[in-house]
Enzyme design. Structure first.
Site, PDB file in Angstrom:
ATOM      1  N   GLY A  67      23.225  27.892   4.800  1.00 30.07           N
ATOM      2  CA  GLY A  67      24.022  29.089   5.068  1.00 30.07           C
ATOM      3  C   GLY A  67      23.214  30.370   5.146  1.00 30.07           C
TER       4      GLY A  67
ATOM      5  N   LYS B  64      30.520  23.136  17.945  1.00 30.65           N
ATOM      6  CA  LYS B  64      31.488  24.160  18.346  1.00 30.65           C
ATOM      7  C   LYS B  64      30.880  25.551  18.527  1.00 30.65           C
ATOM      8  CE  LYS B  64      35.455  21.876  16.153  1.00 30.65           C
ATOM      9  NZ  LYS B  64      36.556  22.044  15.185  1.00 30.65           N
TER      10      LYS B  64
ATOM     11  N   ARG C  62      14.367  19.907  -3.330  1.00 31.32           N
ATOM     12  CA  ARG C  62      14.520  21.284  -3.802  1.00 31.32           C
ATOM     13  C   ARG C  62      13.751  21.536  -5.096  1.00 31.32           C
ATOM     14  NH1 ARG C  62      20.856  22.881  -2.376  1.00 31.32           N
ATOM     15  NH2 ARG C  62      20.400  23.545  -0.235  1.00 31.32           N
TER      16      ARG C  62
ATOM     17  N   GLY D 284      21.288  22.081   8.194  1.00 35.45           N
ATOM     18  CA  GLY D 284      21.344  20.685   7.750  1.00 35.45           C
ATOM     19  C   GLY D 284      21.090  19.658   8.828  1.00 35.45           C
TER      20      GLY D 284
END
Length: 396
Positions: free
Chosen positions: A377, A197, A36, A354
């Protein structure tokens, strides 16, 4: 696109408040992964080359509005200096006299790093007063933290409304890649979505079936779709209570003309562990005492054929339990094909999330993708079709 870049704004002689994401992993006081930090170097160098003084605003960890010494950005200053090859002047606060003193002390070519914005409770509350205090420090605002753009915080949203503003180079690259993938893509468009999921990716799937031509579903969530189609999956991970939702997504895909691709063959095992004895069976042939841990070779072959027909690919999530050999085979094979098509110039490939980044790195395919987002996110919320406050503020 409506937002300005560094090319569109005068920086000579200005103090440039630059929101970055340097929330990096640390161990024993040392940065263990500088990815980063490395990614913000082009923006910082460009600001300096254009005559501006870069003043970095960032968060680190989750101090929840309190000063937590071990979460000080001061710990990251040495790694930042090493990456930039420049002197970094650290300010012990991100507002007020400490910040002003640090900015004044920085000479030409120096970089200023201000203390963790989240040491102030007003940061995560997007407090206008805190944003105004930050705005007092500079002349121009640059947001280079797409990974924090889904948060309406003082340093990502509030501050952007108070100063002339632009996207940094990393933010610019992210936004251009995402627009190429879903905003105004070259068609046909294929999305690969994996993961455990369905419940965590409902909005994502619902948005994609309205925007892409082909949607390949893998990982544990594919099992839920198989169950929804009346197929028994043994002891496989599956959200049986989500079967109606899966059927609704399949129905919506029919309405929109999106072709859904589910596994036609699978790799099954009796144990969830690396190198467990396994076999390849049809998607409807999972033994009652076994679990599906990967997509099979025929499924991979079909996905490769679809990729070859497409011009744009969006990828989020692995096709199987990629962290366990040999159940990474489908993910690796499909990723390598996407990389090959991208190298050949026939495919624009954008990936994020990720597990996705880890899987593509494991496959040795990441370097050949058109763009890989490390935003997590923010990338997912963009794929879900949500407005990102940090991006919207650049347009305001």
């Amino acid at each position: 696109m409506g937002w300005k870049t560094l090319d569109d704004i005068a920086l000579a002689g200005t103090v440039v408040l630059t929101r970055v994401d340097i929330n990096v992993p640390m161990e024993a006081g040392r940065v263990t992964d500088t990815t980063r930090i490395d990614k913000i170097v082009p923006t910082v160098e460009d600001i300096i080359a254009r005559g501006g003084k870069p003043v970095l605003l960032a968060h680190f960890d989750r101090p929840k509005g309190k000063v937590v010494p071990e979460m000080s950005l001061g710990h990251i200053a040495p790694a930042l200096e090493a990456a930039l090859g420049r002197k970094v002047v650290f300010g012990s606060d991100c507002v007020g006299e400490a910040a002003k003193t640090a900015i004044a002390a920085a000479g030409p070519g120096d970089v200023v790093l201000l203390e963790n914005t989240r040491f102030h409770a007003g940061e995560e509350k997007n407090d206008p007063a805190l944003a105004a205090q930050m705005a007092e420090l500079g002349d121009v605002y640059v947001n280079d933290a797409f990974s924090a753009a889904h948060r309406a915080h003082a340093s990502t949203e509030g501050l952007a409304r108070l100063l002339p503003k632009a996207a940094g180079r990393l933010m610019e690259a992210e936004l251009k890649a995402l627009d190429a993938a879903l905003g105004s893509p070259r068609r046909p468009v294929m999305a690969v979505v994996g993961g455990a999921k369905v419940s965590t990716k409902l909005e994502l799937l619902g948005n994609l079936v309205a925007k892409v031509d082909h949607l390949a579903i893998g990982g544990g969530m594919a099992n839920t779709f198989l169950v929804a189609e009346g197929i028994e999956v043994g002891k496989s991970l599956a959200e049986r209570d989500m079967a109606d939702t899966a059927r609704a997504i399949l129905a919506k895909a029919k309405e929109t003309g999106c072709k859904i691709h589910l596994p036609v063959d699978v790799v099954v095992a009796r144990e969830f562990k690396a190198n467990a004895p396994s076999q390849i069976v049809s998607a409807s042939g999972c033994p009652a005492d076994a679990m599906i841990l990967d997509a099979g070779p025929e499924t991979v072959s079909r996905l490769k054929n679809v990729m070859a027909q497409c011009e744009t690919l969006i990828w989020n999530g692995p096709l199987g339990a990629f962290e366990l050999t040999p159940f990474d085979a489908a993910t690796v094979a499909a990723a390598k094909e996407a990389a090959r098509l991208t190298r050949a110039g026939s495919l624009i490939s954008v990936a994020g999330g990720g597990d996705t980044v880890a899987a593509l790195n494991q496959a040795g395919a990441a370097a050949d993708f058109t763009f890989i987002s490390t935003a997590g996110g923010a990338f997912l919320e963009w794929m879900e079709g949500k407005e990102l406050p940090g991006v919207a503020a650049l347009l305001a």
